[in-house]
Design a protein around this motif. Structure first.
Motif, PDB file in Angstrom:
ATOM      1  N   ASP A 137       0.823  -1.214   0.000  1.00 42.12           N
ATOM      2  CA  ASP A 137       0.000   0.000   0.000  1.00 42.12           C
ATOM      3  C   ASP A 137       0.856   1.263   0.000  1.00 42.12           C
ATOM      4  O   ASP A 137       0.700   2.163   0.822  1.00 42.12           O
ATOM      5  CB  ASP A 137      -0.932  -0.004   1.217  1.00 42.12           C
ATOM      6  CG  ASP A 137      -2.028   1.066   1.109  1.00 42.12           C
ATOM      7  OD1 ASP A 137      -2.357   1.459  -0.026  1.00 42.12           O
ATOM      8  OD2 ASP A 137      -2.533   1.513   2.170  1.00 42.12           O
ATOM      9  N   ILE A 138       1.770   1.321  -0.962  1.00 44.41           N
ATOM     10  CA  ILE A 138       2.704   2.446  -1.068  1.00 44.41           C
ATOM     11  C   ILE A 138       2.025   3.648  -1.717  1.00 44.41           C
ATOM     12  O   ILE A 138       1.298   3.501  -2.707  1.00 44.41           O
ATOM     13  CB  ILE A 138       3.945   2.036  -1.894  1.00 44.41           C
ATOM     14  CG1 ILE A 138       4.664   0.849  -1.237  1.00 44.41           C
ATOM     15  CG2 ILE A 138       4.877   3.215  -2.096  1.00 44.41           C
ATOM     16  CD1 ILE A 138       5.226   1.114   0.125  1.00 44.41           C
ATOM     17  N   SER A 139       2.281   4.839  -1.184  1.00 42.98           N
ATOM     18  CA  SER A 139       1.736   6.077  -1.755  1.00 42.98           C
ATOM     19  C   SER A 139       2.810   6.929  -2.436  1.00 42.98           C
ATOM     20  O   SER A 139       2.505   7.715  -3.335  1.00 42.98           O
ATOM     21  CB  SER A 139       1.070   6.912  -0.656  1.00 42.98           C
ATOM     22  OG  SER A 139      -0.016   6.225  -0.083  1.00 42.98           O
ATOM     23  N   ILE A 140       4.049   6.787  -1.996  1.00 40.39           N
ATOM     24  CA  ILE A 140       5.156   7.615  -2.499  1.00 40.39           C
ATOM     25  C   ILE A 140       6.333   6.704  -2.821  1.00 40.39           C
ATOM     26  O   ILE A 140       6.679   5.829  -2.013  1.00 40.39           O
ATOM     27  CB  ILE A 140       5.584   8.652  -1.439  1.00 40.39           C
ATOM     28  CG1 ILE A 140       4.411   9.555  -1.054  1.00 40.39           C
ATOM     29  CG2 ILE A 140       6.770   9.485  -1.931  1.00 40.39           C
ATOM     30  CD1 ILE A 140       4.524  10.128   0.347  1.00 40.39           C
ATOM     31  N   VAL A 141       6.949   6.896  -3.979  1.00 45.48           N
ATOM     32  CA  VAL A 141       8.151   6.140  -4.346  1.00 45.48           C
ATOM     33  C   VAL A 141       9.283   7.127  -4.582  1.00 45.48           C
ATOM     34  O   VAL A 141       9.144   8.061  -5.384  1.00 45.48           O
ATOM     35  CB  VAL A 141       7.934   5.283  -5.602  1.00 45.48           C
ATOM     36  CG1 VAL A 141       9.235   4.559  -5.973  1.00 45.48           C
ATOM     37  CG2 VAL A 141       6.826   4.264  -5.383  1.00 45.48           C
TER      38      VAL A 141
END
Length: 383
Positions: free
Chosen positions: A65-69
């Protein structure tokens, strides 16, 4: 903000340790991955990122559930075009990944000067390359070349929200060279003076030695730097240290031979990787730090030198000159003579004060906190 997760894509590099330390100071919502497939990391120490293959990236993003890479260096740039559009994507560039890609118009003749290029070309001919190594290397080069043509810089940067170059001057140069460039600028820096760059014994003797370059890469333009020292500096009573553990080992051997031939036993090649404390002890013994790159490189060494009140010599074409001027830091260039008059313009105490303002632990903490806030706000807007 606390519920959003940030993924850091890092290489096996000493700077990745700084990433882990400084971002972990601001909560537990960071994940770290490395595409290097290895049992034992060479530079990453004291922690371990998850290891995945590039093709597994989107599945990993979805699972966690990543929002920023945040990409810490970005060579295979096409990978950003495959990412979900609801992500905030940040490119923290390291120089080698964006100079030939976004700033090549400033270097029509390349970044390697003539005498060093001759040595570098000769060193490549000495390599013992097996058929399999040749084929795999050729495949990687050809693959990247084809992908770069398919995925133009315009197409790649359209998928990136924020660009973080090493210094803000480079962002200005990128925008000047590429009218289509739309990534927003963010400021962030690797490491702190207190923990990484000025870690040495305060009582270390300053014995007037010289440091040349920062790595075994031809962009250091070692040969021209050696020629400058030989003609302009009283080097016979000094040690000349040359870091060569990082980069092309065949080139390193060629530079070692050239340095020994020109300076004899005064030349000390650093062929093995040193810990930061041991390395900074050597740095503290030097009075002159010479970096003949025509692009931004070796900034960690320059930061350390300024904090230790050393004299920095750069190639006048290096964008770092513009950055140092903007930050009221004095230095010399390799087209100047080294004498009492030119050395008198270097205000070492002021240089130390200015670099502390920019690169102290508190300054980096502020930058990190601001980056976290900006990227989290952007991620909330994308949801």
């Amino acid at each position: 903000m606390a519920s959003l997760k940030t993924l850091h894509v890092v290489p096996d590099d000493k700077f990745s340790n700084m990433v882990f330390r400084d971002f972990e100071r601001f909560g537990k919502n960071n994940k770290y991955i490395c595409f290097d497939q290895t049992e034992d990391f060479k530079y990453i120490k004291g922690w371990k990122p998850d290891q995945i293959r590039k093709r597994e990236l989107n599945a990993y993003i979805h699972k966690h559930d990543i929002s920023i890479v945040i990409f810490h260096s970005l060579l295979d740039k096409f990978i950003v075009t495959t990412l979900p559009r609801n992500l905030v994507v940040v490119w923290c560039g390291w120089g080698y990944d964006y100079y030939p890609y976004l700033l090549s118009t400033y270097y029509p003749q390349g970044m390697i000067l003539q005498h060093t290029k001759s040595v570098f070309d000769a060193s490549r001919k000495k390599k013992n390359i097996t058929v399999m190594n040749f084929l795999s290397g050729s495949f990687r080069v050809a693959r990247r070349s084809i992908l770069n043509k398919i995925y133009s810089p315009q197409r790649i940067t359209a998928c990136i929200d924020y660009f973080v170059p090493v210094i803000n001057t480079e962002y200005e140069l990128v925008c000047e060279a590429n009218s289509w460039f739309t990534c927003e600028y963010l400021s962030w820096s690797y490491g702190t003076l207190e923990e990484d760059y000025a870690t040495c014994n305060a009582s270390a003797i300053h014995s007037g030695n010289i440091l040349v370059g920062n790595s075994a890469t031809p962009e250091n333009n070692h040969i021209e730097a050696f020629e400058f020292i030989h003609s302009n500096v009283d080097w016979q009573s000094r040690k000349i240290y040359c870091p060569l553990s990082y980069g092309d080992l065949n080139y390193a051997e060629s530079i070692k031979d050239a340095g020994m031939k020109l300076f004899g036993n005064n030349f000390i090649p650093l062929m093995t990787f040193l810990g930061k404390y041991e390395y900074n002890e050597i740095l503290s013994s030097c009075d002159l730090l010479i970096f003949n790159h025509i692009r931004q490189q070796a900034l960690g060494n320059i930061i350390s030198g300024l904090a230790m009140e050393k004299v920095i010599l750069l190639n006048k074409r290096n964008p770092l000159c513009r950055w140092l001027n903007e930050n009221n830091i004095s230095y010399l260039t390799l087209d100047q003579e080294i004498n009492a008059e030119t050395l008198s313009i270097i205000d070492k105490a002021s240089n130390k004060k200015e670099i502390l303002r920019v690169w102290s632990k508190s300054a980096i903490a502020e930058k990190t906190q601001k980056l976290v806030e900006i990227t989290h706000d952007a991620a909330m807007r994308k949801k």
